[in-house]
Design a protein around this motif. Structure first.
Motif, short mmCIF file in Angstrom:
data_model
loop_
_atom_site.label_atom_id
_atom_site.label_comp_id
_atom_site.label_asym_id
_atom_site.label_seq_id
_atom_site.Cartn_x
_atom_site.Cartn_y
_atom_site.Cartn_z
N SER A 382 46.12 35.67 14.28
CA SER A 382 46.36 36.71 15.08
C SER A 382 46.15 37.96 14.48
O SER A 382 45.91 38.09 13.34
N SER A 383 46.40 39.05 15.36
CA SER A 383 45.92 40.34 14.86
C SER A 383 47.09 40.75 14.20
O SER A 383 48.34 40.62 14.47
N ALA A 385 48.27 44.74 12.69
CA ALA A 385 47.81 46.18 12.81
C ALA A 385 48.78 47.13 11.66
O ALA A 385 49.77 46.44 11.30
N ASP A 444 47.49 44.30 18.50
CA ASP A 444 45.83 44.54 18.30
C ASP A 444 46.12 46.37 18.16
O ASP A 444 47.14 47.06 18.22
N ALA A 482 43.56 47.54 12.92
CA ALA A 482 43.97 46.22 13.25
C ALA A 482 42.86 45.27 13.46
O ALA A 482 41.86 45.38 13.85
N PHE A 483 43.07 44.25 12.64
CA PHE A 483 41.99 43.03 12.89
C PHE A 483 42.68 41.92 12.76
O PHE A 483 43.79 41.63 12.04
N VAL A 484 41.89 40.53 12.92
CA VAL A 484 42.33 39.16 12.69
C VAL A 484 41.59 38.94 11.40
O VAL A 484 40.57 38.64 10.93
#
Length: 522
Positions: A382-383, A385, A444, A482-484
């Motif tokens: 999951s993202s 942030a 995100d 934000a990133f996974v």
């Protein structure tokens, strides 16, 4: 044989635990006392229920008697009116017939003790004939409620009006009236029977309803016709919003309910009935407090006896209870001390994780949360942030307004930042100096951008004066990313660095704005 595995049979087994004799004795005493109390409570409560049930039956019988009396009284008067209507519509009204009709009305009043008088009015409300000894024809009753009702309604049924004072005698009476028509079907006038209020009062005074019991007869629209105890001020009063009419009559035409009167505040057991033939409701109500007075006296006597018995048993076991009480007290003190230490440790732990100035999470708590959420994001794919916020030109703010004002400014901004997060998993923290961060799991770039922009605008609209800032008020700049995260390819520091670069970009591009990593603008 290997001696290491040999079992020592000489070693005694531990004795089973036994309850102290004092505990067993106290348990027995308590069991006996509670049994006596519960038994007496059940007997007392059962006696109360029986008393209330008998009272409900008595109230129901009383209501039945009152309703039958009301029906018979009204029916007797109405029967006379039916005959009058038939005579007037067949024979008509003429001066020749009036003396004979006058004698007939006088005779009917003498035959029926409930009647106060009989009257006939023409289509204009003028007196044509009545049951008075001397025939008077100079009156007019066109303003009376019953006359206007029949004039405006073609209904031929009997009409029972609100209580009024008789014009001829000044006494309170209940009116029963009917309309009669001319031969062409037009309104010809009204025949009226007035029933003495005293006739009802005399009948109701035969019943023993206690000091605060009540009997009343009312119209179905809630208008009181008469009441015991007799109160002139209550005659004609509308009680349609009281419980009987508002809550119970719409559901059942007869029943027995307990509720508090809206007239005098007395709680009564009310038995009510609505008559089928006439628009009347009768109610017989007995005071619940008076009904239970004898029960209360007996309950007190019995309870006193049981209390003395229980006291004697308790006195016998008091020495045991004292000893146990001392022991329990010592254990309680130890438990309180342990709980106090645990609470103190919890408070210290919370303070260690909280920034003293802003009330936000401190850097230590943020680092722990970032590590945990980063691991969770990797597991769940999951993202994650991060928003990094910095107060614009804060050094100038301190130089102009002083450090105390700067601290107040940070507190105000921190409150906005804390309110900017909405989910339990979000975390607002003071990163250092005038920098703050918001960690948003499961969010995100678009979601983080919306949160950051809302916070920026909210701080701007605080309108905290700042002459050292180009906008004239305190503003903030924010960087987000934000990133996974992918296991073995990403580290928590990467998220911080990316958000910090975005913050630097916001600072370099004029402040009071939000910038996103990789050059995306908010």
């Amino acid at each position: 044989m290997n001696t290491m595995t040999a079992i020592n049979t000489d070693r005694p087994e531990p004795a089973p635990k036994k309850f102290p004799i004092t505990t067993l004795a106290i348990g027995f005493v308590i069991l006996v006392c509670m049994s006596l109390i519960l038994l007496q409570a059940w007997v007392t409560w059962r006696a109360r229920e029986v008393q209330l049930a008998e009272t409900e039956r008595a109230a129901s019988n009383l209501a039945r008697s009152v309703s039958q009396h009301a029906y018979d009284t009204i029916k007797g008067a109405d029967t006379v009116l039916v005959g009058l209507v038939e005579r007037l519509e067949v024979e008509g009204i003429s001066e020749i017939n009036l003396p004979r009709l006058h004698s007939l009305l006088i005779k009917r009043v003498e035959e029926l003790p409930q009647l106060h008088g009989l009257f006939v009015y023409d289509q204009y409300g003028n007196w044509l004939v009545n049951s008075q000894p001397s025939l008077k024809k100079n009156g007019n009753n066109s303003e009376r409620e019953y006359f206007m009702f029949h004039r405006d309604h073609t209904d031929r049924d009997a009409h029972i009006g609100p209580p009024i004072k008789s014009k001829s005698t000044g006494e309170w009476v209940v009116t029963v009236s009917r309309r009669f028509n001319n031969r062409d079907g037009s309104f010809g006038g009204v025949v009226l029977a007035t029933i003495q209020m005293g006739y009802f009062k005399k009948f109701y005074e035969q019943f023993d309803i206690g000091n605060t019991g009540a009997i009343y007869v009312a119209l179905t629209n809630g208008t009181i016709l008469l009441r015991r105890p007799f109160e002139e001020g209550s005659l004609g009063r509308n009680i349609s919003q009281l419980p009987l009419f508002h809550d119970y009559l719409p559901n059942a035409k007869m029943g027995t309910e307990t509720f508090t009167s809206g007239q005098d505040g007395v709680t009564r057991i009310n038995s009510y009935r609505q008559l089928d033939s006439y628009p009347l409701v009768v109610s017989a109500a007995l005071s619940k407090e008076e009904v239970l007075a004898d029960w209360k006296s007996e309950a007190i006597i019995h309870a006193t006896g049981v209390a003395c018995l229980v006291f004697g048993l308790a006195l016998i076991g008091s020495r045991l209870i004292v000893q146990i009480g001392l022991r329990v007290q010592a254990e309680t003190e130890l438990l309180k001390t342990r709980n106090s230490l645990e609470q103190l440790n919890h408070t210290l732990e919370k303070l260690a994780m909280q920034d003293g100035l802003t009330g936000l999470a401190n850097r230590r708590q943020f680092d722990i949360a970032l590590k945990d959420e980063f691991s969770r994001a990797m597991r769940n794919a999951s993202s994650l942030a991060l928003i990094m916020i910095d107060v614009d030109c804060f050094k100038q703010y301190n130089d102009i307004y002083g450090h105390a004002a700067g601290d107040e400014c940070l507190r105000a901004i921190s409150k906005v930042v804390a309110d900017g997060k909405h989910r339990p998993g979000d975390l607002s923290a003071r990163y250092g100096g005038e920098e703050m961060v918001i960690l948003l799991p499961g969010t995100d770039v678009a979601g983080a951008m919306k949160v950051a922009e809302n916070i920026r605008q909210a701080i701007y609209h605080l309108e905290l004066k700042h002459t050292g800032n180009s906008s004239g008020v305190v503003t903030v700049s924010a960087g987000i990313d934000a990133f996974v995260p992918v296991r073995e390819h990403n580290q928590p520091l990467e998220l911080i660095e990316a958000a910090d670069k975005a913050l630097y970009c916001a600072k370099s591009q004029g402040r009071n704005c939000v910038r996103v990593g990789n050059g995306h603008d908010a």
